[in-house]
Design an enzyme around this catalytic site. Structure first.
Site, PDB file in Angstrom:
ATOM      1  N   SER A 132     -18.343  11.312  14.708  1.00  0.00           N
ATOM      2  CA  SER A 132     -17.799  10.256  15.571  1.00  0.00           C
ATOM      3  C   SER A 132     -18.739   9.068  15.754  1.00  0.00           C
ATOM      4  O   SER A 132     -18.275   7.970  16.055  1.00  0.00           O
ATOM      5  CB  SER A 132     -17.429  10.830  16.945  1.00  0.00           C
ATOM      6  OG  SER A 132     -16.343  11.703  16.844  1.00  0.00           O
TER       7      SER A 132
ATOM      8  N   ASP B  86     -10.452  15.676  20.281  1.00  0.00           N
ATOM      9  CA  ASP B  86     -11.454  16.194  19.346  1.00  0.00           C
ATOM     10  C   ASP B  86     -12.166  17.428  19.887  1.00  0.00           C
ATOM     11  O   ASP B  86     -12.276  18.454  19.208  1.00  0.00           O
ATOM     12  CB  ASP B  86     -12.476  15.087  19.071  1.00  0.00           C
ATOM     13  CG  ASP B  86     -13.620  15.554  18.188  1.00  0.00           C
ATOM     14  OD1 ASP B  86     -13.371  15.813  17.001  1.00  0.00           O
ATOM     15  OD2 ASP B  86     -14.749  15.654  18.693  1.00  0.00           O
TER      16      ASP B  86
ATOM     17  N   HIS C  50     -12.018  21.115  18.220  1.00  0.00           N
ATOM     18  CA  HIS C  50     -13.231  21.800  17.748  1.00  0.00           C
ATOM     19  C   HIS C  50     -13.237  23.274  18.159  1.00  0.00           C
ATOM     20  O   HIS C  50     -13.600  24.134  17.375  1.00  0.00           O
ATOM     21  CB  HIS C  50     -14.489  21.125  18.300  1.00  0.00           C
ATOM     22  CG  HIS C  50     -15.021  20.036  17.437  1.00  0.00           C
ATOM     23  ND1 HIS C  50     -15.434  20.248  16.148  1.00  0.00           N
ATOM     24  CD2 HIS C  50     -15.194  18.713  17.672  1.00  0.00           C
ATOM     25  CE1 HIS C  50     -15.858  19.104  15.623  1.00  0.00           C
ATOM     26  NE2 HIS C  50     -15.720  18.156  16.524  1.00  0.00           N
TER      27      HIS C  50
ATOM     28  N   ASP D 289     -10.888   8.236  14.997  1.00  0.00           N
ATOM     29  CA  ASP D 289     -12.129   8.002  14.262  1.00  0.00           C
ATOM     30  C   ASP D 289     -12.271   8.930  13.058  1.00  0.00           C
ATOM     31  O   ASP D 289     -13.045   8.671  12.150  1.00  0.00           O
ATOM     32  CB  ASP D 289     -13.327   8.119  15.201  1.00  0.00           C
ATOM     33  CG  ASP D 289     -13.289   9.379  16.057  1.00  0.00           C
ATOM     34  OD1 ASP D 289     -12.278  10.114  16.014  1.00  0.00           O
ATOM     35  OD2 ASP D 289     -14.277   9.622  16.766  1.00  0.00           O
ATOM     36  N   HIS D 290     -11.508  10.009  13.060  1.00  0.00           N
ATOM     37  CA  HIS D 290     -11.532  11.000  11.979  1.00  0.00           C
ATOM     38  C   HIS D 290     -10.487  12.038  12.314  1.00  0.00           C
ATOM     39  O   HIS D 290      -9.871  11.992  13.394  1.00  0.00           O
ATOM     40  CB  HIS D 290     -12.914  11.653  11.853  1.00  0.00           C
ATOM     41  CG  HIS D 290     -13.315  12.336  13.121  1.00  0.00           C
ATOM     42  ND1 HIS D 290     -12.796  13.551  13.510  1.00  0.00           N
ATOM     43  CD2 HIS D 290     -14.133  11.942  14.119  1.00  0.00           C
ATOM     44  CE1 HIS D 290     -13.286  13.872  14.686  1.00  0.00           C
ATOM     45  NE2 HIS D 290     -14.096  12.913  15.091  1.00  0.00           N
TER      46      HIS D 290
END
EC number: 3.1.3.1
Lengths: 674, 674
Positions: free
Chosen positions: B226, B457, B461, B502-503
């Site tokens: 990130s 995110d 995770h 961002d991903h």
């Protein structure tokens, strides 16, 4: 998107305990005991043909048991135009005769406990079907099934306002079966060179003028199969898994379910131009089949091929469905077993001959494909079963040998198979020639083609990521070449090009694998140390020759040109996986001997790791039930890319059914004056 | 996208055996022994500030061993404007003094075998750095580092032609950290009611005017973190994992790496309006930090908070970097440990006081947030560490207790935390007030805000899908409310709204799970029979009350309104997974006691199934190395949605760095006259 709400449903059912409300449906699209197909929330193109099926259910047992299993045979059905008009009996509304009452019985399991206990719920059904109707006046309709005295099922239907101006002359519709954006991203990574985070070339899909997303979910389950999803794309109607251009009713007969007219049938009926079907699958597979066939069971392969050439009623020839594909002008793909006289062909007859008898050129290999003239309808069947994969046709060509898959059925190998690009470019030429000549009706009103990269899906199913990405890159190469070819023949500005998928697989790349290190470890867990994530994922090993530096001076291309990897089996490979998979083993190396078989049946009759697959890899336990030897489809929205006249409509986020309406509007197929 | 190619690289290196070319880089962005940062293929906004770092490497050992480890200290560096001009020495070109020579040594492992053998390659470095430069004239530049007599490293740079007309007054930039389209699809499934395959309402993101995709890969690895990706989004420069607005050099110092100016710094310097940072993470986390901070190490949390308030040089205060965020007008998030005097705060001091001393209102809970005035700069820190998740704040509120995470550091629980929507709406009001009043410079030239849904995110995770989707739905709800609020205050037409990620994480839904059946089975393998795929995936159990029918008459909403699930823990749950995961257990039920912990450290020191997690589920073997106790980021392109002035530019497919340039152009930040 806000729609009319149904406030009139049967009140007495609301208190019932419905253990199965969300899965193991009694019948998809019918949560109450009265079923109307097309169901609530259906949209139609003006003039699009459809059947109506009504069912009244009386379960004998189970949580919904009703009236000792005797269904109401005196149900009524009326239709009203607009919110305030009179609800007219359907016979009066459509000017048709009252259909005969049908009766049957079916059973299902209310949940998995019932399945284990072998205690099915049995349902008696009273039903009627109205055939080959249409609605032409744009606006809202309400269809009401009244049954069991107090109950009614209400379906809100809408005839969309059709486009009155035709924008596109031709439509070239590409389907990357199972293709998701994560796969496109991975294909870009292995085929296109990047320097310091900047790609030096891009996928053709990346460069299309318009980008959209479509939602692929089904009528009655949030995951779809390819039959169901192709039905949505080609008819604008959500349906059920395994159904081709019908709503799935509860009867056993696979050819009596209520039909809807497809984009190909509409193109034939309203414009009369040539149509083409191209696929790397066996040609009776769901995605090609769905352009022309109508059956509740996609596995009726012989009937599908029969329906390409003849009526769209399959083995139920008494039904009055008036339109069909009238024998597509181009049919290119695999699946010789439906043409070679034998158990797979219609009535066991030689179906190459049946096509030839109707004036088709029939061809069996790429040499003949290149040589064949463009004036006649053409059937090209290039292998038994699915066609060979790009990697095996270009990189590991020995894998073509020993397949005994020659389309002529002589047991030799189909070594001279064309690729998707070869087939698509030739198809364009034939369609274009027939659109402008007497043979193809010659009205020069354009053509319609669907071209499918089928084995993106098939190779993702067997976790053969490399082959799947090879197929995806071949699709991209085909799109690029098609654009160039259309420009050359002066039809690019006239052609709406749409590229999308029918559903996804939960594939993504998450890191890199040092395949040499992985293979060198003997401990299962230590092998996993070969996986590099984040900064250790590294750079793409596929775009540079082994041992070279990732700088501009080392740009080299493989023999297949700049849009394919330089090498397919680098030491530093991408590491990828799925949201769901069968038991299997991973080593992240190219499967050298042909498409992968990740799992095989074990002694317990369920699927376990294939003992001969990726033997130097590590075990990955599955997350699917033991009947699944492959990966499965997933939920994610898929991308839509479009160029050409009418393509602006493909921007944004929408339902899969909207693709049908967008294409139909570009062709003004819903314009009754057309 | 086709760029200039570098034909002049060191010829003698090409024959070398580079076992590590694609991973375990000596230094990212520097495949040869001479390194230039900004590297080849860098684009600049006109006038954007940047540092230059040059390095010449001499490995003592390993496959690249050179000159007995003695680096060339007499390297030269010149820059040429255009392809034909004179290559002027950098000091002359920029009118600066020759920097001092720096020297250091670092080591790395060429591959995993070397790591196991503990045989690092050791590299001596000679280096110089030029600080705080800029290029204003649009066009191409060539920067050449000449070293080792015969070698040169060439970097092609481009100053993009800047927009001359400002389109947007305000920018509201939303980041769903780790958010992919498959997650958006899943969130839609659980929160928005569908009837027969047609959604009755949609996500706000679905309804945005413009859709794009961006590629998230890094400078030197195809997977990003990130920090790296936020650097791309905010500066238009790809960098390396863990780097915040610097290129990663090889020196140990985390504060001497070459910087690039961020969109927030540019907005301050060129427009002078107020800026806001909102996140549900601890506020020193990478995505918020990257607006203002410059360091090679994202874990320098105290320095990040120092850089918010002071210069952007962190602990290396001697460097001449002239711009900073000048103390953002709004900072809202978690992370009290960087403010409470102690080991986490800058120099161990009370950093709430430091902010208050500079005129900030300092607030610690939602009550104070709602009450605080809009005229002053405002620091709102609402918890220690990351803020509580939507599900725990709204559905399982008992989980807020016992956390001892009060932002004032008194060891009580932070029970009164605002959500992303609360923070974002208040931030809009403060920024708007300060943009139009004397306190915020009062030039009414607009404001810039970044608002991050950080725990999409964080919860992905830890494989806590439900909490991740709750965070995603909160983001969507925040976007919806922000649009309404901007309309209310008359700024909607002036505001560019951009939403992206961002991903990704390789998450997807692949079927349904009968959680009751799963829990009832005792056999591991039999539990997997509870997973339904295709037609057995069923319909969403989240949008209807338990036991009700999926018809319109059962539309009900949960207490949080129509854009959230009616229930979070239905019997028939979605089944989802990742392309990569640690060893863990799945039962597809809501984690009742707070965010999930899928894996814990075993006796062997590596990560294994957490014995207390989903104890009634089945085991899923991991595909990551034993140090990974969580899932990891993935490759897939992420979606971009945009509304408002300048938003058309966000259509199509592009690189993450282009987001910076598109926003900068909407604000005309590159216009030197601005």
């Amino acid at each position: 998107m806000k729609r009319r709400s149904n406030t009139a449903a049967a009140a007495f059912l609301l208190g019932a305990t419905l253990v199965s409300a969300q899965t193991f449906h009694r019948l998809g699209g019918c949560p109450t005991l009265g079923c109307v197909f097309p169901p609530d929330q259906t949209d139609f193109l003006s003039g699009q043909l459809f059947d109506i099926r009504l069912e009244v259910h009386a379960p004998i047992n189970g949580s919904e048991a009703h009236n000792a299993g005797v269904p109401d045979e005196k149900f009524t059905f009326c239709i009203q135009n607009g919110s305030k008009g009179e609800c007219k009996n359907a016979t009066q509304f459509f000017g048709v005769k009252e259909p005969a009452l049908e009766k049957w019985t079916f059973s299902y399991y209310e949940d998995l406990f019932a399945r284990d206990a072998k205690t099915p719920a049995v349902v008696n059904v009273a039903s009627k079907a109205y055939r080959a109707l249409s609605l032409t006046k744009p606006g809202d309709y309400v269809a009401k099934l009244k049954y069991n005295n107090v109950s009614q099922t209400v379906a809100h239907w809408t005839v969309r306002q059709p486009a009155t101006t035709r924008k596109a002359k031709n439509v070239l519709f590409f389907i990357g079966d199972g293709m998701t954006q994560p796969m496109i991203t991975a294909a870009r990574l292995i085929a296109h060179k990047s320097i310091n985070g900047r790609y030096q070339s891009l996928m053709q899909m990346d460069q299309m003028d318009n980008l959209g997303h479509q939602m692929t979910h089904s009528l009655d389950s949030f995951i779809t199969d390819s039959a169901n999803s192709a039905t949505a794309l080609y008819t604008g109607k959500k349906s059920s898994v395994n159904a081709l251009n019908v709503y799935a009713d509860s009867s056993k007969n696979s050819f009596d379910d209520p039909k809807v007219e497809t984009i190909a049938e509409l193109f034939r009926r309203r414009i009369g131009g040539p149509i083409g079907i191209v696929s790397t699958a066996y040609i009776a597979d769901a995605t090609p089949a769905a352009l022309c066939a109508h059956t509740r069971d996609r596995n009726q392969y012989a009937a599908v091929v029969y329906e390409y050439l003849n009526s769209a009623n399959g083995w139920n020839t008494s039904l009055p469905w008036p339109t069909s594909c009238e024998g597509p002008d181009v049919i290119f793909g695999g699946g010789a077993e439906q043409f070679i006289a034998g158990p797979g062909s219609p009535n066991g007859t030689d179906y190459y001959k049946a096509f030839a008898d109707k004036g088709y050129n029939v061809i069996w290999n790429n040499t003949a494909l290149q040589a064949v003239g463009t004036s006649k309808k053409t059937l090209g069947i290039f292998s038994v079963s699915n066609m060979a994969k790009w990697i095996d046709r270009h990189v590991l060509t020995d894998n073509l040998k020993g397949q005994k898959n020659s389309p002529n059925g002589d047991g030799t190998d189909a070594l001279d198979q064309p690729g998707l690009k070869d087939m698509t470019l030739k198809a364009i030429d034939i369609l274009q020639a027939r659109a402008t000549s007497g043979n193809g009706k010659g009205n020069n009103k354009g053509w319609f083609m669907m071209s499918e990269a089928a084995s993106i899906d098939k190779m993702m199913h067997v976790l053969d990521y490399d082959r799947a990405l090879g197929e995806l890159l071949e699709l991209d190469d085909t799109i690029r070449a098609s654009i160039e070819h259309l420009k050359k023949i002066g039809e690019y500005e006239n052609t709406l090009i749409v590229i999308t998928a029918d559903h996804g697989h939960g594939f993504d790349v998450f890191g890199g694998a040092d395949t040499k290190y992985l293979a060198a470890q003997t401990d299962e867990r230590k092998k996993r140390d070969a996986i590099g994530v984040y900064e250790s994922s590294g750079l793409s090993g596929y775009t540079v020759a082994e041992g070279s530096l990732p700088t501009n001076d080392t740009i080299v291309f493989g023999s297949e040109g700049p849009n394919f990897p330089v090498q397919w089996n680098p030491r530093y490979a991408y590491a990828a996986g799925f949201g769901a998979n069968p038991d299997h083993r991973e080593s992240y190396t190219l499967n050298q001997n042909g498409p992968r078989v990740p799992a095989t049946k074990g002694d317990d009759g369920t699927m376990h790791v294939n003992p001969t697959d990726h033997t130097d890899g590590f075990n990955v336990g599955g997350t699917l039930d033991g009947t699944q030897g492959q990966g499965v489809h997933s939920l994610q929205d898929v991308s839509v890319f479009a160029n050409g006249p009418g393509s602006e409509a493909f921007r944004g986020v929408y339902n899969s059914i909207d693709i049908f309406f967008k294409i139909a509007d570009a062709l003004a197929l819903g314009n009754a004056k057309n």
